[in-house]
Design a protein around this motif. Structure first.
Motif, PDB file in Angstrom:
ATOM      1  N   VAL A 207       0.863  -1.191   0.000  1.00 28.17           N
ATOM      2  CA  VAL A 207       0.000   0.000   0.000  1.00 28.17           C
ATOM      3  C   VAL A 207       0.893   1.232   0.000  1.00 28.17           C
ATOM      4  N   GLU A 208       0.831   1.970  -1.114  1.00 27.82           N
ATOM      5  CA  GLU A 208       1.659   3.177  -1.229  1.00 27.82           C
ATOM      6  C   GLU A 208       0.830   4.361  -1.704  1.00 27.82           C
ATOM      7  N   ASP A 209      -0.490   4.173  -1.735  1.00 25.38           N
ATOM      8  CA  ASP A 209      -1.384   5.197  -2.251  1.00 25.38           C
ATOM      9  C   ASP A 209      -2.710   5.067  -1.496  1.00 25.38           C
ATOM     10  N   VAL A 210      -3.215   6.152  -0.961  1.00 27.76           N
ATOM     11  CA  VAL A 210      -4.472   6.102  -0.200  1.00 27.76           C
ATOM     12  C   VAL A 210      -5.378   7.223  -0.704  1.00 27.76           C
ATOM     13  N   PHE A 211      -6.668   6.907  -0.926  1.00 34.45           N
ATOM     14  CA  PHE A 211      -7.604   7.980  -1.275  1.00 34.45           C
ATOM     15  C   PHE A 211      -8.915   7.761  -0.530  1.00 34.45           C
ATOM     16  N   PRO A 212      -9.561   8.847  -0.122  1.00 38.54           N
ATOM     17  CA  PRO A 212     -10.842   8.701   0.585  1.00 38.54           C
ATOM     18  C   PRO A 212     -11.998   8.571  -0.403  1.00 38.54           C
TER      19      PRO A 212
END
Ligand SMILES: Cc1cc2nc3c(=O)[nH]c(=O)nc-3n(C[C@H](O)[C@H](O)[C@H](O)COP(=O)(O)O)c2cc1C
Length: 203
Positions: free
Chosen positions: A193-198
């Motif tokens: 996991v290297e990218d997070v978006f709501p």
């Protein structure tokens, strides 16, 4: 394309795509202790959290070359296990612990990892893992037999203690971008996991 399980090769797919379809899968890095006190550690990607209140997790063990795998045997014998979360930093060690060692031989030593004591269970924890879930066994369900008569087992545990490395908390939330949890894809592939978006839910 449509096929029924076991017939993928008839459809130009030399390798079973099932795990690539259900991906990414989190990895439960399962530590246990045998009835005679020997530590054991192995990764399981047929793994997930299955309820929040109470918190429950499950992993599934396929038969090994010598019958049942140690994680299953130990969880059944001691009614305890620990789920260690795999950071990108410990990914090679995680893979090393999948080696098929003799029963009682420690994967901690084999992979150069340190064990640390848990608070509520006897199973050891992986030192340096960003989170660890101490679990009491709730049930082991025997899954349908494979065509060659081998049995898979679903090991279900209730989480009774949770460790979080304080260094991965940002503004009161566990910050996955601080430890980049590793997940399994199909074949021999992984992701982190290297990218997070709501994404807001409908009101
Ligand atoms: C990333 C990864 C995920 C794995 N997931 C599973 C799984 O879900 N079920 C399983 O039976 N084996 C799985 N394996 C293989 C076990 O880790 C391997 O058979 C190991 O030797 C079992 O150790 P044990 O006998 O100490 O439990 C996985 C291996 C890797 C590298």
């Amino acid at each position: 394309m449509f096929y029924t399980p076991g017939t993928h090769k008839d459809h130009g797919l030399p390798h079973n795509p099932f795990k690539a379809i259900v991906s990414p899968r989190p990895i439960g890095w399962i530590s246990t202790i045998s009835a005679d006190g020997k530590p054991n550690l192995a990764p399981y990607s047929f793994f997930n959290a299955v309820s929040e209140t109470p918190p429950m997790v499950a992993f599934s063990s396929s038969p090994g070359a010598n019958g049942e795998k140690d994680s299953l045997i130990n969880a059944r014998d001691t009614a305890e296990f620990v789920v260690n979360i795999v950071s990108k930093e410990q990914m090679q060690a995680m893979s090393d612990t999948s080696a098929a060692l003799a029963h009682g031989e420690s994967e901690f030593d084999f992979a150069g990892l340190s064990a640390e004591p848990a608070s509520l269970v006897k199973a050891p924890m992986v030192a340096g893992a960003p989170c660890q879930l101490e679990c009491k066994l709730w049930d082991i369900i025997t899954l349908p037999e494979s065509p060659d008569g081998q049995k898979n087992h679903l090991v279900i545990g209730q989480v009774v203690g949770i460790h979080i490395d304080d260094a991965i908390i940002t503004d009161g939330k566990v910050d996955v971008l601080k430890f980049n949890p590793v997940a399994r894809l199909g074949y021999m592939d992984y992701t982190a996991v290297e990218d997070v978006f709501p994404l807001a839910r409908p009101q």
